[in-house]
Structure formats: structure tokens, C-alpha cells
Design an enzyme around this catalytic site. Structure first.
Site, PDB file in Angstrom:
ATOM      1  N   GLU A   1       0.963  -1.568   0.422  1.00 42.74           N
ATOM      2  CA  GLU A   1      -0.326  -0.070   0.033  1.00 42.74           C
ATOM      3  C   GLU A   1       0.931   1.571   0.138  1.00 42.74           C
ATOM      4  O   GLU A   1       0.465   2.384  -0.702  1.00 42.74           O
ATOM      5  CB  GLU A   1      -0.360  -0.149   1.269  1.00 42.74           C
ATOM      6  CG  GLU A   1      -2.370   0.623   1.148  1.00 42.74           C
ATOM      7  CD  GLU A   1      -2.952   0.886   2.262  1.00 42.74           C
ATOM      8  OE1 GLU A   1      -3.175  -0.566   2.105  1.00 42.74           O
ATOM      9  OE2 GLU A   1      -3.309   1.790   3.503  1.00 42.74           O
ATOM     10  N   ASP A   2       2.121   1.501   0.836  1.00 43.99           N
ATOM     11  CA  ASP A   2       2.631   2.728   0.837  1.00 43.99           C
ATOM     12  C   ASP A   2       3.852   2.014   0.461  1.00 43.99           C
ATOM     13  O   ASP A   2       4.693   3.299   0.481  1.00 43.99           O
ATOM     14  CB  ASP A   2       2.865   3.122   2.485  1.00 43.99           C
ATOM     15  CG  ASP A   2       1.336   2.913   2.781  1.00 43.99           C
ATOM     16  OD1 ASP A   2       0.289   3.800   2.437  1.00 43.99           O
ATOM     17  OD2 ASP A   2       0.741   3.057   4.724  1.00 43.99           O
TER      18      ASP A   2
END
Ligand code: ZN
Length: 180
Positions: A69-70
């Protein structure tokens, strides 16, 4: 599939090193802007010490839970390095990036109940850590209303995963009672 003790330690350490490298330039949103890696490590600790979780795949997935996700990490990269069991748990706890924030959050509630037990436990630990962080040092600029909204949304997710880990669910409920 259960992983043996020896290989379990190796898997967890490898996940920690991988996550530390991927998150090395990121900071958390608290006032101190603490290193991002503290967050995945906190999840692993909550799972082990408070949830009694001894499954290395779950602990490794917790350490890696924000990498897709990041950071610039792909599911293929994770399955190559850690195997498909770990990679699939991380994928289960990854929000779809291209959706709006509101839709992502609604989708997380909708998908939570169908997740694997491993992914549910990672979700529980994530919400526990986030409530604790908000209570101890809220993200810069967050109003009380935003804090309350987060608490309520986290509870909706947790209500969908009940049955995965009673100890963690109790811990979450205790924290929720401290809602700002
Ligand atoms: Zn997280």
C-alpha cells in the site's frame, strides 16, 4: 500451512529487514514524526504478546502489511521473497489505491468478514495500534471529530472480524471505551 520454529524465526527476521528497508524514508504522522517501521513492529508485538499468536506467517505478514500500500512493493515481489502464504495475507489487508479514501474505507468494512483468520488478526492488531497511537499522540492537525470518526470506523471493521482472536478483540474493546 504451519511453518517450523527454525524457519519461522528466519521468516520473521527477513520480513522485518525487508519492511525496514522499504519504509526507510517514511515517517508517521504523529507530532514526533517517528520512523514508520515502528508501526509494523508494534503490530507484530501486539500479535505475539497480547494476542498469543505464534504463527510466523501471520507475524511476517504484519511486519509487511503496509509495504504494497505505502511503498513500491508488488505482490509478486513478496511471494518471491516470502512465499505465497505471506504474500496473500498482505494482499488481503491492502486497500485498493485508486479509489477515494471514503470508498476505500467502506470497502475495507465490506471485505473484512471474508478475510482469512490470519488477515483478520493482522487487521485487529492494526486497529489496536492505531487507536493507541491516536490516544497517545494524535496525527498532526486531526480534530477530535476526525479522531472519533476513526474510532467508529475501526470498530465497524473489528465487528466484521470477531471470532478471529478473542484476546485481541477484548483489547480493542477496552481501547474503544477511551474514544476521545
Ligand atoms: Zn497499519
Amino acid at each position: 500451512m504451519p511453518v517450523g520454529r527454525e524457519r519461522g524465526f528466519g521468516l520473521v527476521l527477513q520480513a522485518m529487514a525487508f519492511a525496514a528497508s522499504k519504509h526507510r524514508r517514511q515517517r508517521r504522522k504523529d507530532a514526533e514524526a517517528s520512523p514508520y517501521i515502528n508501526h509494523p513492529i508494534a503490530l507484530a508485538e501486539v500479535l505475539w504478546h497480547e494476542g498469543g499468536v505464534r504463527d510466523p506467517v501471520t507475524i511476517a505478514a504484519a511486519l509487511l502489511h503496509d509495504t504494497i500500500e505505502d511503498t513500491e512493493t508488488t505482490p509478486e515481489e513478496l511471494s518471491g521473497a516470502f512465499g505465497s502464504s505471506v504474500a496473500s495475507v498482505v494482499e488481503e489487508v491492502t486497500d485498493v489505491k485508486w479509489l477515494t479514501r471514503r470508498t476505500r474505507k467502506e470497502l475495507q468494512v465490506a471485505r473484512a468478514g471474508r478475510a482469512s483468520v490470519r488477515a483478520k488478526q493482522v487487521k485487529l492488531a492494526d486497529k489496536i495500534c492505531n487507536l493507541r497511537d491516536i490516544l497517545a499522540s494524535p496525527p498532526e492537525g486531526w480534530t477530535r471529530e476526525q479522531q472519533r470518526e476513526y474510532f467508529d470506523w475501526a470498530k465497524r471493521v473489528v465487528d466484521e472480524v470477531r471470532g478471529a482472536n478473542a484476546k485481541l478483540e477484548r483489547r480493542f474493546d477496552q481501547l474503544y471505551r477511551e474514544r476521545p
